[in-house]
Design an enzyme around this catalytic site. Structure first.
Site, short mmCIF file in Angstrom:
data_model
loop_
_atom_site.label_atom_id
_atom_site.label_comp_id
_atom_site.label_asym_id
_atom_site.label_seq_id
_atom_site.Cartn_x
_atom_site.Cartn_y
_atom_site.Cartn_z
CG HIS A 112 -5.86 65.13 63.86
ND1 HIS A 112 -4.61 65.28 63.34
CD2 HIS A 112 -6.06 63.79 63.97
CE1 HIS A 112 -4.06 64.08 63.13
NE2 HIS A 112 -4.93 63.15 63.50
CD GLU A 143 -8.02 56.71 55.96
OE1 GLU A 143 -7.09 56.42 55.19
OE2 GLU A 143 -7.97 56.53 57.19
#
Ligand SMILES: Cc1ncc(C[n+]2csc(CCOP(=O)(O)OP(=O)(O)O)c2C)c(N)n1
Ligand SMILES: [Mg+2]
Lengths: 335, 326
Positions: free
Chosen positions: B128, B59
């Site tokens: 999440h 990322e």
């Protein structure tokens, strides 16, 4: 380490390399005076005294439109990439006409006009950014290359792995340069680094890695030229690991009491990149007078640069809110 | 008008912009397979693997490299998969992308769209499910967008791609399949709210999927002859203060509702602004709804404990009117 065949040296380039190192040294000597004597540099500066060969040797391999990403210790890289010394000094002093309008200072110096896309206040952050600049260049089909310089300390941060892996899998034209001055701020880098360091880590990711005496400017320049040529021919990214030594403290305010007493003095005496290049040039038949002139020219230039920068006003107050963003600009509405 | 789902809408906007501008490209994990929610389905086939690039699970490198590529003249669309993973690229976004133009005295731009799907979605648990929009609003240099409908996900994606500033683009995971009519000719100005229901009795301010709940609540209230005005802010920086203040001056009553944690949330900013600038117009107590400052659990009943529901919004609206729920 690679041996250099002195017979092939070109005197003109050797002089240019010396002249650039002298300019970097003189610039930083003036910057340190401006910080300590004159109290004109208000923020931290990280001098690269003793490391000038890395900047001069690597940057001479680049064209103006090639890209450089640098570090907090980036004055030398920036100057050698072609930035204007006065604009740089003004930036260090936070003045109008500084490369960044006085908003960045030493640690965020940048000159996009010469392909210098920024020093960085965050260790290691420029490694993924440099890989990305090369990614963009490749997407646009340009034939430019990227040099991404970082310190030995940066190899212990995640972006080192992520950025090099990225450049490798996307086959990007990046020369990763680890300017290994053996210190991470006040800590000996070896004492906090597993394995064999930058070159070994790069090799483990499939890169060709070249280890060079970073205080031998000719060797640095030759290695950088070779890597640049391979990158321009479409070759994969490479690592250039330059072994050097940081002669000053971490910042200009750091007395560096944490290191062996004679370490810096010994380096100055035996391993100064400028002195070594002078010796080389003398051996090529260049007179002491000519070498002194190169030195004096750089000194004169940078003394004038500091005087001129110091006489420049601070930026206009209302520039504080400019260049944040267009959509939702604080110049329109900050609350 | 074309019928589209929320996920189709932004995909179509990306597709059209990639045709219109060769410098636009997408970068992220598994994009060749459409990414997690199908946002990129078919795009790699159409544009090739260079412009729809599959990346390593890095990322920080996705964000950092996209930024580098933006500085040399491309316009990357960065996919972070789940907003939660974008936290691995916080330095790149906050210290680099948001600050470069300013630090470098205006020499650089970062025309990037940074997509970070947010929100509660089917027992996704604590790593999440987050909605961290207020974090990004706090970072000067960033534009923050939270579309709630297919129309907005189409029009705002186009506006975000055209924007020269870095745009944090927060799509809500729970509404990918939401259908709606999309007028492709409709252009949106980032920073302009949408008044999704007009009314004189109470102002409901929200964004992202909670704005859809506010619309449902307004319809419910209408059956009780209470006319709520629903303002979907759509973008949080810049945010459309003018529309909110004008509405509160009209209704005298305000409810702000959002899915993210109430404490330090953007609802507090809205309430404070109204209190400062339209406090004299208030005719009832202010209400601010946001999640408890707790974590999102996996078990559905536990997950529900932090969810802002239509019932809660309705109750709050009635309270501002001095009424209790029927
Ligand atoms: C992420 C991050 N951590 C810590 C620092 C503080 N810091 C600034 S320079 C530096 C040392 C970096 O060492 P190295 O990468 O070898 O570069 P050098 O200073 O030796 O040129 C540190 C720890 C920082 N700027 N960024
Ligand atoms: Mg170091």
């Amino acid at each position: 380490m690679k041996q250099v065949n002195t017979a092939t040296h070109n005197t003109a380039r050797a002089r240019e390399l010396l002249a650039m190192m002298e300019r970097i040294r003189a610039f930083e000597e003036q910057a340190i005076l401006a910080a300590e004597r004159d109290k004109l540099v208000l923020g931290a500066i990280h001098p690269s005294i003793g490391q000038e060969a890395c900047a001069a040797g690597v940057m001479q391999a680049l064209n103006t439109d090639d890209i450089l990403l640098s570090t907090h210790r980036g004055h030398g890289h920036t100057l050698a990439k072609g930035a204007d010394a006065l604009a740089m000094m003004r930036e260090l002093l936070g003045r109008e006409g500084g490369c960044c309008g006085g908003k960045g200072g030493s640690m965020h110096i940048a000159d996009f006009g010469v392909g210098m896309l920024g020093a960085n206040g965050v260790v290691g952050a420029n490694i993924t950014i440099g890989a990305g600049a090369a990614h963009g260049i490749k997407l646009m089909g340009d034939n430019r290359i990227v040099v991404d310089v970082f310190g030995d300390g940066a190899i212990n941060r995640g972006p080192f792995l992520e950025g090099i892996n990225w450049a490798s899998v996307f086959e990007l034209p990046v020369m990763f340069v680890c300017e290994d001055n053996q210190y991470s701020a006040t800590t000996k880098t070896k004492s906090v680094t597993a394995g064999q360091g930058a070159a070994a880590r790069a090799k483990s990711l499939g890169l060709k890695a070249t280890v060079i005496d970073g205080n031998n400017v000719e060797a640095v320049a030759n290695a950088a030229d070779e890597i640049a040529a391979r990158l321009r021919a479409g070759g994969p990214p490479e690592m250039l690991h330059l072994i050097t030594y940081r002669r000053t403290g971490h910042t200009s305010f750091d007395p560096a009491t944490y290191r062996p007493e004679d370490e810096s003095a010994r380096e100055e005496k035996l391993n100064d990149p400028i002195a070594r290049q002078r010796t080389l040039l003398a051996g090529m038949g260049v007179s002491e007078d000519a070498l002194d002139t190169i030195h004096q020219t750089a000194q004169t230039e940078m003394i004038a640069v500091l005087a001129k920068a110091a006489a420049t006003p601070f930026p206009d107050d209302n520039t504080a809110f400019l260049d944040v963003q267009d959509t939702g600009s604080p110049a329109v509405e900050a609350f | 008008m074309v019928k589209m789902t929320y996920v189709e809408a932004s995909r179509e906007a990306v597709r059209e912009m990639m045709h219109a501008d060769k410098t636009v490209w997408c970068v992220g994990e598994d994009l060749g397979r459409g990414s997690v929610f199908g946002q990129y389905l078919g795009l790699q086939e159409e544009f090739g693997p260079d412009r729809v690039a599959d990346t390593p699970i890095s990322e920080a490198a996705i964000m950092g490299a996209a930024f580098g590529a933006a500085m040399v003249g491309t316009r990357p669309i960065v996919e972070m998969r789940f907003s939660d993973f974008a936290l691995c690229a916080t330095d790149e976004l906050v210290n680099q992308i948001a600050k470069a133009r300013f630090m470098f005295g205006g020499q650089s731009r970062a025309p990037m769209v940074i997509r970070k799907p947010i929100g509660l979605w089917r027992s996704s648990a604590a790593q999440h499910s987050q909605s961290l929009e207020s974090w990004y609003v706090h970072i000067p240099g960033l534009v923050v967008v939270c579309p709630a409908t297919p129309q907005d996900n189409y029009s705002m994606m186009k506006a975000a791609i055209k924007c020269d500033d870095p745009v944090v683009y927060l799509e809500h995971k729970n509404i990918w399949q939401m259908e709606g009519e999309v007028d492709k000719s409709l252009e949106v100005t980032l920073g302009k709210a949408a008044v999704r229901r007009s009314g004189d009795d109470v102002t409901l301010v929200s964004w992202s999927d909670t704005a859809n709940k506010c619309v449902a609540v307004a319809d419910r209230l209408a059956t009780q002859n209470i006319h709520a005005e629903v303002i979907d802010l759509r973008s949080l920086w810049p945010w459309d203060k003018g529309t909110v203040l004008a509405s509160v001056r009209k209704t005298g009553r305000l409810v702000v509702a959002h899915e993210s944690v109430a404490v330090g949330g953007f609802g507090a900013e809205v309430v404070a602004t109204v209190a400062e600038q339209a406090g004299d117009a208030l005719r009832g107590p202010l209400r601010r709804l946001g999640a408890p400052r707790s974590l999102v659990a996996y078990a559905p009943n536990l997950e529900d404990q932090v969810r802002i529901t239509e019932d809660m919004i309705e109750k709050a609206a009635l309270e501002t009117l001095g009424k209790s729920a029927p």
